[in-house]
Design an enzyme around this catalytic site. Structure first.
Site, PDB file in Angstrom:
ATOM      1  N   ALA A  28       0.787  -1.115   0.028  1.00  0.00           N
ATOM      2  CA  ALA A  28      -0.140   0.039   0.007  1.00  0.00           C
ATOM      3  C   ALA A  28       0.788   1.223   0.023  1.00  0.00           C
ATOM      4  O   ALA A  28       2.205   0.946   0.477  1.00  0.00           O
ATOM      5  CB  ALA A  28      -0.966  -0.060   1.201  1.00  0.00           C
TER       6      ALA A  28
ATOM      7  N   GLY B 275       1.023  -4.948   0.879  1.00  0.00           N
ATOM      8  CA  GLY B 275      -0.216  -5.296  -0.133  1.00  0.00           C
ATOM      9  C   GLY B 275       0.296  -5.835  -1.417  1.00  0.00           C
ATOM     10  O   GLY B 275      -0.596  -6.488  -2.148  1.00  0.00           O
TER      11      GLY B 275
ATOM     12  N   GLU C 168      -0.018  -9.458  -0.778  1.00  0.00           N
ATOM     13  CA  GLU C 168      -1.453  -9.698  -0.775  1.00  0.00           C
ATOM     14  C   GLU C 168      -2.155  -9.712  -2.034  1.00  0.00           C
ATOM     15  O   GLU C 168      -2.867 -10.516  -2.337  1.00  0.00           O
ATOM     16  CB  GLU C 168      -2.121  -8.779   0.312  1.00  0.00           C
ATOM     17  CG  GLU C 168      -1.813  -8.790   1.557  1.00  0.00           C
ATOM     18  CD  GLU C 168      -2.102  -7.739   2.583  1.00  0.00           C
ATOM     19  OE1 GLU C 168      -2.103  -6.631   2.327  1.00  0.00           O
ATOM     20  OE2 GLU C 168      -2.792  -8.014   3.669  1.00  0.00           O
TER      21      GLU C 168
ATOM     22  N   GLU D 202       3.931  -5.324   7.479  1.00  0.00           N
ATOM     23  CA  GLU D 202       2.951  -4.539   8.140  1.00  0.00           C
ATOM     24  C   GLU D 202       3.444  -4.158   9.485  1.00  0.00           C
ATOM     25  O   GLU D 202       3.196  -2.980  10.112  1.00  0.00           O
ATOM     26  CB  GLU D 202       1.724  -4.600   7.846  1.00  0.00           C
ATOM     27  CG  GLU D 202       1.113  -4.482   6.458  1.00  0.00           C
ATOM     28  CD  GLU D 202       1.235  -5.468   5.549  1.00  0.00           C
ATOM     29  OE1 GLU D 202       2.172  -6.506   5.814  1.00  0.00           O
ATOM     30  OE2 GLU D 202       0.858  -5.737   4.371  1.00  0.00           O
TER      31      GLU D 202
END
Ligand SMILES: CCCCCCC[C@H](O)CC(=O)SCCNC(=O)CCNC(=O)[C@H](O)C(C)(C)COP(=O)([O-])OP(=O)([O-])OC[C@H]1O[C@@H](n2cnc3c(N)ncnc32)[C@H](O)[C@@H]1OP(=O)([O-])[O-]
Ligand SMILES: NC(=O)c1ccc[n+]([C@@H]2O[C@H](COP(=O)([O-])OP(=O)(O)OC[C@H]3O[C@@H](n4cnc5c(N)ncnc54)[C@H](O)[C@@H]3O)[C@@H](O)[C@H]2O)c1
Length: 558
Positions: free
Chosen positions: A60, A100, A103, A123
């Site tokens: 992210a 992310g 992910e 994270e």
């Protein structure tokens, strides 16, 4: 942004957001739009998602956490859309698949990677948890136990390790063309059933052992991540993957990330993430001289003078940085022998743990060159002095270095608080002198404070900054004043804890509270490690050591 193209029945969605392809709202929107095109195009039978430039995707976009993070499609929505695609999607990983980014890869139906790629769900290091299905998909792929290891500590793993445990389906050599390899791989899976390829639909293999595994990790996390909230929330979220259907587990994951995001711990860790990167861009105030327009001197041969607490850690940092010639000079025979033994033992430990190979260990030991006189330092590129905190001893050493070292040699002092300009003045070329202030133990602590003397040349500063980065240190440029920045900050902390002793607390009580709060070591343990004489010498210099004054007298008068 994401670029879209089609090659031999394979649609290519390439993330294009330099330098690291963070998943900003534009990139997420780009992926979604490209996916729709690929799904609608009858000539497309498979899809590859890859990253342009140096990396696949680092996760992210952290800069959007405060604002645009909520725009559609959010990352947790995008991963489900990707996974439900009727056409097979292959994630083509080179560089990093972090947070992310991993992910997204877990939501794809296949994952291929270059052997040089690194994977992580880091994270937790930002005080949050993987909030785009990471805590729910990873356990379905590699089990609860390994997922807790990956997610609660956030460490990075090689593509080969990821392949061994089932995250990566195919590894290509590090020099392969990742896109070309992935397109060929995608062609090979066209027409195959996707039933077992949607990770959210898989069972969690070791789900029945979840309570036992949870207890084990609670113990480890309790010890390793003292005071941090996120690791425990990560464990809870992974536990839900074992106990709840995917959709319910996702709701718990969302609750977890929403609780953590915006916490003081997360805010501080994110601040630290950017601050550590910002300090690489140093400037000399008011001169226009900065890291972009100044080149460092080439450093191949380094010498360390003094092999006490600091010298030995500095030598280890240099060896780890791959310096092939590290001269060490220590007057005291016992200190020299102990220092060399300490260094060799630490290197043995690294090799035993697999941090370095046997060959690397041998080449590091070979790089160590004990020397007995200053003449032997004449072709050294950088000398780091780490002898007693005494102005007269340091001046004596710098005067000798000034006579024997080549004119381009950088002469650095590891002084904790002495005036770098005063030391520099005894050399014929004060512009070659700079402070390089390491913290104890120097081979472990990440901070390096480089002290800019009033005469230090830009090239010398650039060399000290570059050397710090080669050693993997967070390298900060500071001005020359008593105690520089680190020790000026640390002093307030030590003064307060010393007052507590005067009020009747024991050192171990103070240390216990600090460790419980999250500090790796207590204040008095740090004193024992660094040597209490250092602080004593600094206080003596400022006449703050008058034993006649009673406890409770203002600190300045003691
Ligand atoms: C309800 C809410 C739901 C939320 C769902 C989200 C869930 C998701 O799980 C959250 C995440 O992914 S969290 C993310 C999890 N991922 C991570 O924590 C990974 C964080 N990144 C890293 O650890 C390192 O960048 C790497 C080791 C990947 C590369 O190291 P390297 O090769 O030495 O490169 P470098 O020098 O380090 O970076 C180059 C430039 O890129 C910049 N930048 C980097 N990452 C950024 C990011 N994510 N963003 C923005 N910027 C980022 C960096 O500041 C620097 O900028 P500068 O202006 O040039 O100074
Ligand atoms: N200990 C810390 O936590 C710490 C942290 C940052 C900076 N420093 C600074 O680093 C320097 C060294 O501190 P330390 O804790 O390693 O001290 P130390 O007493 O552990 O080691 C100093 C070593 O220098 C040797 N030495 C003295 N004069 C010498 C000479 N002329 N030639 C060669 N060797 C000589 C001594 O024999 C000793 O082994 C000091 O300036 C100190 O202020 C210390």
């Amino acid at each position: 942004m994401a670029n879209y193209s089609v090659r031999n029945q394979v649609a290519i969605i390439s993330l294009c957001s330099p330098p690291v392809n963070a998943l900003s709202s534009d990139v997420r929107r780009g992926i979604l739009d490209s996916l729709k095109k690929a799904e609608q195009d009858v000539k497309v039978a498979a899809i590859v998602i890859c990253g342009e430039g140096r990396t696949f995707c680092v996760g992210a976009d952290i800069t959007e956490f405060k604002s645009e993070f909520k725009t559609f499609p959010n990352l947790f929505e995008l991963v489900d859309i990707l996974e439900s695609s009727p056409k097979p999607i292959v994630a083509a990983i080179h560089g990093h698949a972090f947070g992310g980014g991993l992910e997204v890869a877990l939501a794809c139906h296949y994952r291929v990677a270059l052997s040089s790629a690194k994977l992580a769900l880091p994270e937790v290091k930002l005080g949050i948890l993987p909030g785009a299905g990471g805590t729910q998909r990873l356990p379905r792929l590699i089990g609860i136990d390994s997922s807790m290891q990956w997610i609660a500590f956030g460490d990075e793993y090689s593509a080969q390790i990821a392949a061994n445990i089932g995250i990566i389906d195919r590894i290509f050599p590090s020099n392969a063309d990742i896109l070309e390899s992935a397109v060929q791989y995608a062609q090979s899976i066209i027409g195959k059933s996707l039933i077992n390829r949607r990770v959210s639909k898989l069972p969690v293999k070791d789900a029945s052992k979840v309570s036992h595994i949870m207890e084990k990790y609670k113990q480890i996390v309790g010890k390793k991540s003292r005071g941090a909230i996120a690791p425990m929330v990560c464990l809870e979220a992974i536990k839900h993957a074992a106990l709840l259907p995917y959709v319910e587990g996702m709701k718990k994951e969302r609750m977890g990330i929403e609780a953590l995001m915006g916490s003081d711990q997360s805010k501080s860790l994110i601040y630290m993430f950017f601050a550590e990167r910002q300090v690489r861009n140093w400037t000399i105030p008011g001169t226009g001289i900065n890291s972009k327009n100044t080149k460092p001197i080439k450093v191949e041969k380094v010498a360390v003078i003094g092999l006490g607490t600091m010298g030995r850690g500095i030598v280890l940092s240099l060896l780890k940085a791959g310096i092939k010639h590290v001269s060490v000079m220590e007057l005291n025979k016992t200190a020299r022998e102990n220092g060399l033994l300490f260094i060799k033992n630490i290197l043995e430990g690294y090799a035993a743990r697999g941090t370095i190979s046997e060959t690397q260990k041998r080449s590091m030991v070979d790089a160590l060159k004990p020397v007995s006189n200053f003449e032997m330092l004449k072709d050294t590129d950088l000398v780091i002095e780490a002898v007693f905190e005494s102005m007269s001893i340091k001046k004596d050493i710098f005067a000798k270095l000034g006579q024997v070292c080549k004119p381009s040699a950088v002469l650095a002092t590891n002084t904790s608080a002495l005036d770098v300009d005063e030391i520099a003045m005894v050399t014929p070329k004060p512009k070659q002198v700079v402070g390089m202030h390491f913290f104890a133990p120097a081979h472990v602590m990440k901070l390096l404070e480089n002290v800019r003397g009033s005469k230090s040349s830009p090239q010398v500063i650039a060399t000290a900054m570059n050397m710090g980065q080669r050693m993997g240190k967070v390298t900060v440029l500071v001005g020359n004043c008593h105690g520089f920045v680190g020790n000026r900050m640390f002093r307030h902390y030590t003064v307060e804890t010393d007052f507590m002793l005067e009020e009747g607390a024991y050192p171990e009580q103070v240390d216990t509270v600090l460790k419980k709060f999250g500090f790796a070591m207590g204040r008095y343990q740090v004193g024992d490690l660094s040597g209490n004489d250092i602080g004593y010498r600094m206080r003596t210099k400022f006449e703050m050591t008058n034993k006649q004054q009673p406890p409770g007298a203002p600190e300045r008068e003691r």
